[in-house]
Design a protein around this motif. Structure first.
Motif, PDB file in Angstrom:
ATOM      1  N   VAL A 321       0.827  -1.213   0.000  1.00  0.00           N
ATOM      2  CA  VAL A 321       0.000   0.000   0.000  1.00  0.00           C
ATOM      3  C   VAL A 321       0.859   1.260   0.000  1.00  0.00           C
ATOM      4  O   VAL A 321       0.354   2.372  -0.216  1.00  0.00           O
ATOM      5  N   GLY A 322       2.151   1.114   0.240  1.00  0.00           N
ATOM      6  CA  GLY A 322       3.043   2.263   0.234  1.00  0.00           C
ATOM      7  C   GLY A 322       4.423   1.880   0.706  1.00  0.00           C
ATOM      8  O   GLY A 322       4.652   0.769   1.196  1.00  0.00           O
ATOM      9  N   SER A 323       5.371   2.802   0.542  1.00  0.00           N
ATOM     10  CA  SER A 323       6.741   2.517   0.944  1.00  0.00           C
ATOM     11  C   SER A 323       7.522   3.804   1.147  1.00  0.00           C
ATOM     12  O   SER A 323       7.134   4.872   0.670  1.00  0.00           O
ATOM     13  N   THR A 324       8.620   3.681   1.872  1.00  0.00           N
ATOM     14  CA  THR A 324       9.570   4.776   2.033  1.00  0.00           C
ATOM     15  C   THR A 324      10.910   4.326   1.471  1.00  0.00           C
ATOM     16  O   THR A 324      11.106   3.144   1.151  1.00  0.00           O
ATOM     17  N   PHE A 325      11.855   5.257   1.391  1.00  0.00           N
ATOM     18  CA  PHE A 325      13.192   4.922   0.898  1.00  0.00           C
ATOM     19  C   PHE A 325      14.187   5.901   1.501  1.00  0.00           C
ATOM     20  O   PHE A 325      13.900   7.097   1.637  1.00  0.00           O
ATOM     21  N   VAL A 326      15.356   5.386   1.867  1.00  0.00           N
ATOM     22  CA  VAL A 326      16.416   6.236   2.402  1.00  0.00           C
ATOM     23  C   VAL A 326      17.767   5.619   2.062  1.00  0.00           C
ATOM     24  O   VAL A 326      17.931   4.393   2.105  1.00  0.00           O
ATOM     25  N   ASP A 327      18.730   6.456   1.682  1.00  0.00           N
ATOM     26  CA  ASP A 327      20.086   5.942   1.452  1.00  0.00           C
ATOM     27  C   ASP A 327      20.939   6.200   2.685  1.00  0.00           C
ATOM     28  O   ASP A 327      20.510   6.854   3.649  1.00  0.00           O
ATOM     29  N   LEU A 374      -5.263  -2.501  -4.220  1.00  0.00           N
ATOM     30  CA  LEU A 374      -4.457  -2.182  -3.054  1.00  0.00           C
ATOM     31  C   LEU A 374      -5.299  -1.729  -1.868  1.00  0.00           C
ATOM     32  O   LEU A 374      -4.755  -1.270  -0.860  1.00  0.00           O
ATOM     33  N   THR A 375      -6.616  -1.876  -1.972  1.00  0.00           N
ATOM     34  CA  THR A 375      -7.484  -1.647  -0.825  1.00  0.00           C
ATOM     35  C   THR A 375      -7.524  -2.939  -0.028  1.00  0.00           C
ATOM     36  O   THR A 375      -8.107  -3.928  -0.457  1.00  0.00           O
ATOM     37  N   ARG A 376      -6.878  -2.934   1.129  1.00  0.00           N
ATOM     38  CA  ARG A 376      -6.788  -4.137   1.948  1.00  0.00           C
ATOM     39  C   ARG A 376      -7.768  -4.005   3.112  1.00  0.00           C
ATOM     40  O   ARG A 376      -7.568  -3.179   4.006  1.00  0.00           O
ATOM     41  N   PRO A 377      -8.848  -4.790   3.127  1.00  0.00           N
ATOM     42  CA  PRO A 377      -9.925  -4.588   4.110  1.00  0.00           C
ATOM     43  C   PRO A 377      -9.507  -4.756   5.560  1.00  0.00           C
ATOM     44  O   PRO A 377     -10.179  -4.243   6.455  1.00  0.00           O
ATOM     45  N   TRP A 378      -8.419  -5.466   5.841  1.00  0.00           N
ATOM     46  CA  TRP A 378      -8.015  -5.684   7.225  1.00  0.00           C
ATOM     47  C   TRP A 378      -7.166  -4.527   7.773  1.00  0.00           C
ATOM     48  O   TRP A 378      -6.852  -4.501   8.950  1.00  0.00           O
ATOM     49  N   LEU A 379      -6.787  -3.574   6.923  1.00  0.00           N
ATOM     50  CA  LEU A 379      -5.979  -2.451   7.372  1.00  0.00           C
ATOM     51  C   LEU A 379      -6.859  -1.318   7.897  1.00  0.00           C
ATOM     52  O   LEU A 379      -8.020  -1.201   7.526  1.00  0.00           O
ATOM     53  N   ASP A 380      -6.275  -0.483   8.779  1.00  0.00           N
ATOM     54  CA  ASP A 380      -6.977   0.724   9.221  1.00  0.00           C
ATOM     55  C   ASP A 380      -7.175   1.631   8.011  1.00  0.00           C
ATOM     56  O   ASP A 380      -6.227   1.888   7.261  1.00  0.00           O
ATOM     57  N   ARG A 381      -8.386   2.145   7.832  1.00  0.00           N
ATOM     58  CA  ARG A 381      -8.692   2.911   6.627  1.00  0.00           C
ATOM     59  C   ARG A 381      -9.550   4.119   6.990  1.00  0.00           C
ATOM     60  O   ARG A 381     -10.533   4.006   7.724  1.00  0.00           O
ATOM     61  N   LEU A 382      -9.169   5.283   6.476  1.00  0.00           N
ATOM     62  CA  LEU A 382      -9.929   6.503   6.687  1.00  0.00           C
ATOM     63  C   LEU A 382     -10.965   6.684   5.587  1.00  0.00           C
ATOM     64  O   LEU A 382     -10.896   6.025   4.540  1.00  0.00           O
ATOM     65  N   ALA A 383     -11.904   7.592   5.800  1.00  0.00           N
ATOM     66  CA  ALA A 383     -12.922   7.871   4.785  1.00  0.00           C
ATOM     67  C   ALA A 383     -12.291   8.363   3.491  1.00  0.00           C
ATOM     68  O   ALA A 383     -12.835   8.146   2.400  1.00  0.00           O
ATOM     69  N   SER A 384     -11.118   8.988   3.594  1.00  0.00           N
ATOM     70  CA  SER A 384     -10.415   9.486   2.407  1.00  0.00           C
ATOM     71  C   SER A 384      -9.790   8.365   1.586  1.00  0.00           C
ATOM     72  O   SER A 384      -9.358   8.582   0.456  1.00  0.00           O
ATOM     73  N   GLY A 385      -9.741   7.158   2.171  1.00  0.00           N
ATOM     74  CA  GLY A 385      -9.093   6.029   1.493  1.00  0.00           C
ATOM     75  C   GLY A 385      -7.675   5.789   1.958  1.00  0.00           C
ATOM     76  O   GLY A 385      -7.067   4.773   1.593  1.00  0.00           O
ATOM     77  N   ASP A 386      -7.114   6.691   2.757  1.00  0.00           N
ATOM     78  CA  ASP A 386      -5.771   6.484   3.299  1.00  0.00           C
ATOM     79  C   ASP A 386      -5.756   5.216   4.152  1.00  0.00           C
ATOM     80  O   ASP A 386      -6.725   4.930   4.873  1.00  0.00           O
ATOM     81  N   GLN A 387      -4.647   4.452   4.084  1.00  0.00           N
ATOM     82  CA  GLN A 387      -4.548   3.184   4.807  1.00  0.00           C
ATOM     83  C   GLN A 387      -3.300   3.156   5.689  1.00  0.00           C
ATOM     84  O   GLN A 387      -2.276   3.754   5.375  1.00  0.00           O
ATOM     85  N   SER A 388      -3.416   2.426   6.806  1.00  0.00           N
ATOM     86  CA  SER A 388      -2.298   2.290   7.734  1.00  0.00           C
ATOM     87  C   SER A 388      -1.991   0.821   7.973  1.00  0.00           C
ATOM     88  O   SER A 388      -2.900  -0.009   8.071  1.00  0.00           O
ATOM     89  N   LEU A 389      -0.705   0.506   8.059  1.00  0.00           N
ATOM     90  CA  LEU A 389      -0.267  -0.854   8.367  1.00  0.00           C
ATOM     91  C   LEU A 389      -0.341  -1.129   9.863  1.00  0.00           C
ATOM     92  O   LEU A 389      -0.026  -2.231  10.311  1.00  0.00           O
ATOM     93  N   GLY A 390      -0.728  -0.112  10.641  1.00  0.00           N
ATOM     94  CA  GLY A 390      -0.835  -0.286  12.086  1.00  0.00           C
ATOM     95  C   GLY A 390       0.366   0.218  12.856  1.00  0.00           C
ATOM     96  O   GLY A 390       0.441   0.040  14.073  1.00  0.00           O
ATOM     97  N   ASP A 391       1.303   0.861  12.153  1.00  0.00           N
ATOM     98  CA  ASP A 391       2.511   1.349  12.817  1.00  0.00           C
ATOM     99  C   ASP A 391       2.322   2.762  13.339  1.00  0.00           C
ATOM    100  O   ASP A 391       1.586   3.578  12.756  1.00  0.00           O
ATOM    101  N   LEU A 392       3.020   3.037  14.430  1.00  0.00           N
ATOM    102  CA  LEU A 392       3.090   4.385  14.972  1.00  0.00           C
ATOM    103  C   LEU A 392       4.388   5.025  14.521  1.00  0.00           C
ATOM    104  O   LEU A 392       5.384   4.324  14.273  1.00  0.00           O
ATOM    105  N   GLY A 393       4.394   6.355  14.424  1.00  0.00           N
ATOM    106  CA  GLY A 393       5.619   7.026  14.017  1.00  0.00           C
ATOM    107  C   GLY A 393       5.467   8.529  14.059  1.00  0.00           C
ATOM    108  O   GLY A 393       4.411   9.058  14.417  1.00  0.00           O
ATOM    109  N   TRP A 394       6.523   9.202  13.679  1.00  0.00           N
ATOM    110  CA  TRP A 394       6.494  10.662  13.596  1.00  0.00           C
ATOM    111  C   TRP A 394       7.392  11.090  12.447  1.00  0.00           C
ATOM    112  O   TRP A 394       8.260  10.336  11.996  1.00  0.00           O
ATOM    113  N   MET A 395       7.155  12.291  11.949  1.00  0.00           N
ATOM    114  CA  MET A 395       7.979  12.837  10.868  1.00  0.00           C
ATOM    115  C   MET A 395       8.629  14.135  11.326  1.00  0.00           C
ATOM    116  O   MET A 395       8.045  14.892  12.104  1.00  0.00           O
TER     117      MET A 395
END
Length: 520
Positions: A321-327, A374-395
């Motif tokens: 559903v998404g990914s990050t990348f860092v070198d 890529l809509t995975r019904p078991w994931l947390d999902r907002l009305a906007s369609g945004d999905q979360s894998l269940g992880d916490l974090g900050w930016m």
């Protein structure tokens, strides 16, 4: 970046056929696949033989398809040449393939096969393909029947997947956060525009014609992508059937491996091998890791060995559903980050759905896409369609993501919300710790408690009271585990995953041979 869409899976099959013809003509004796078992024995398959083997296996699969409604070929997907050939053949024949865990028993597989049958088609054992093509037309279903889930009916309640067509390959989650999920993908490449390599691999140093190594079983998405892109890119792909760090380093050196996708667990265990790591790893010009948080000391050690320009990290999941990348250079600037959004955009949100400020911990959400698959019904999902894998974090202000554990792994101890991942990071900070994991021990007769399993650095002698003092310097009293144990190895999966929530009986079984001390 162009937003992914469901693509014609036949495009990949055509690309595969063209590449096999090209490589069998230009480099018939060149190594396509090299399988290495736990004893060091090699099974080499050159491009001419790979083309012949895939054509023959694809023909068997196609014959089954003519007599079985919507077949889905399944197998336990070890990192070896027979498995690789079956998977390549299924893509070649444009028939879905289900790659199962090599560790899953019948109890694990039965609900998975039932789900596949109900939604996508009839599961067919890869091992039965040859038998299936030999039986008469009136008994074609005989060998396939042996693979059926007990008590089920073929194609019972068949439901099309959300994309409106059948998937090209099917994987499962590890089940580390509960029961394993069946995860479908309609596009067998990591790039919907059929670029080889996919854009992330390209950023991580992947090159056509390279010598690459797979050290995780092919039921893991990174290994699946690495295998398929390796064939389409004319690479030599070495498959280590069973990870053993000393053998892995020997393979990298002997086979002049140039590219590797791995996990923090594998990275840590290779660091423990007493050998000249610089010499063993000299050929590597790209190492991409994921599948969990990487301790800072492990990451720094690999950057020192290879240079920041050759070490890359991604945060993603089998759900895609998404990914990050860092070198490595970015990581040195912001230690601990898992990178910025690669695709799609990321937001950090509070429980009420509002966006967090930079530095504020919340749930990590990937932005919605128009790709219904890529809509995975078991994931947390907002009305906007945004999905979360269940992880916490900050930016931070620059958009770099830092993970802070899983929301489902939080536990309340005497009124304090405790995140085991935070406890892990503190224990990892002890100079004599090689590995650790903090478990949530559930007991129906008592409140949940924390247990920290610790693996000391080889050659170091440390005490559990010392760990208590170390934790007390950085954690609140309720965050300090109620019990500790010293052990030689934490029972993780082959990519480092494990369930954090366990029962006291499960804990006792794991600690049978460990030194344990509970808080007095």
């Amino acid at each position: 970046m162009k937003e992914p869409t469901i693509s014609d899976t036949g495009v990949t099959a055509r690309m595969l056929k063209e590449k096999l013809i090209q490589m069998a003509s230009s480099r018939p004796e060149g190594d396509a696949l090299i399988g290495i078992d736990e004893f060091g024995s090699e099974d080499r398959v050159n491009w001419r033989d790979l083309k012949s083997a895939v054509e023959a296996k694809a023909d068997s699969i196609s014959r089954v398809a003519r007599h079985t409604k919507d077949p889905v070929v399944y197998l336990k997907a070890a990192a070896d040449t027979p498995t690789a050939i079956v998977i390549i053949s299924c893509i070649y024949a444009n028939i879905p393939v289900l790659a199962l865990s090599i560790h899953g028993d019948r109890e694990f597989q039965t609900p998975i096969l039932r789900t596949v049958r109900e939604r996508y088609g009839e599961p067919v054992c890869a091992a039965d393909l040859e038998k299936s093509m030999k039986v008469t037309a009136s008994a074609k279903r005989g060998p396939v029947e042996e693979c059926r889930t007990p008590g089920s009916t073929a194609n019972s309640g068949h439901i099309a997947d959300p994309s409106g067509g059948r998937p090209m390959f099917i994987l499962t989650s590890s089940g580390s956060t509960g029961s394993a999920k069946v995860i479908t993908h309609s596009h067998p490449l990591g790039d919907v525009n059929n670029n080889v390599p996919n854009l992330m691999f390209a950023k991580a140093g992947w090159r056509s014609g390279q010598r690459q190594l797979i050290i995780s079983s092919i039921y893991h998405l990174p290994s699946f992508f690495t295998l398929l892109e390796g064939v389409l890119g004319g690479c030599t792909t070495v498959l280590q059937k069973s990870f053993e760090p000393r053998q892995t380093l020997a393979i990298i050196k002997h086979h002049v491996i140039e590219w590797l996708m791995t996990t923090p667990m594998h990275m840590r265990e290779m660091l423990d091998v007493e050998t000249d790591l610089t010499s063993s790893l000299r050929s590597l010009r790209g190492l991409l890791h994921g599948a969990g948080p990487c301790p800072a000391y492990v990451k720094r050690a690999w950057i020192d060995l290879l240079s920041p320009d050759r070490v890359f990290e991604t945060y993603s999941a089998t759900e895609l559903v998404g990914s990050t990348f860092v070198d490595g250079n970015e990581w040195l600037k912001y230690p601990g980050t898992v990178g910025r959004a690669f695709y799609p955009a990321i937001t950090i949100r509070k429980k009420d759905g509002t966006v967090c400020e930079p530095g504020e911990v919340g749930r990590v959400f990937f932005a919605s896409t128009e790709n219904e698959e890529l809509t995975r019904p078991w994931l947390d999902r907002l009305a906007s369609g945004d999905q979360s894998l269940g992880d916490l974090g900050w930016m931070n202000d620059e958009g770099y993501l830092f993970l802070a554990g899983r929301e489902k792994d939080q536990v309340t101890v005497d009124g304090t919300i405790v995140t085991p991942a935070k406890v892990d990071s503190v224990i990892h900070g002890h100079p004599d710790v090689n590995d650790c994991l903090t478990f949530i021990v559930e007991d129906p007769a008592a409140r949940p408690s924390l247990h920290a399993m610790v693996v000391p650095t080889p050659g170091r002698v440390i005490s559990i009271p010392e760990f208590r003092r170390h934790c007390a310097a950085a954690l609140a009293a309720d965050e300090i585990p109620g019990s500790f144990s010293l052990t030689e190895r934490i029972p993780r999966s082959d990519i480092g995953k494990i369930r954090r929530r366990i029962t006291r009986t499960q804990l006792a079984s794991m600690l049978a041979d460990s030194e344990t001390e509970e808080r007095g």
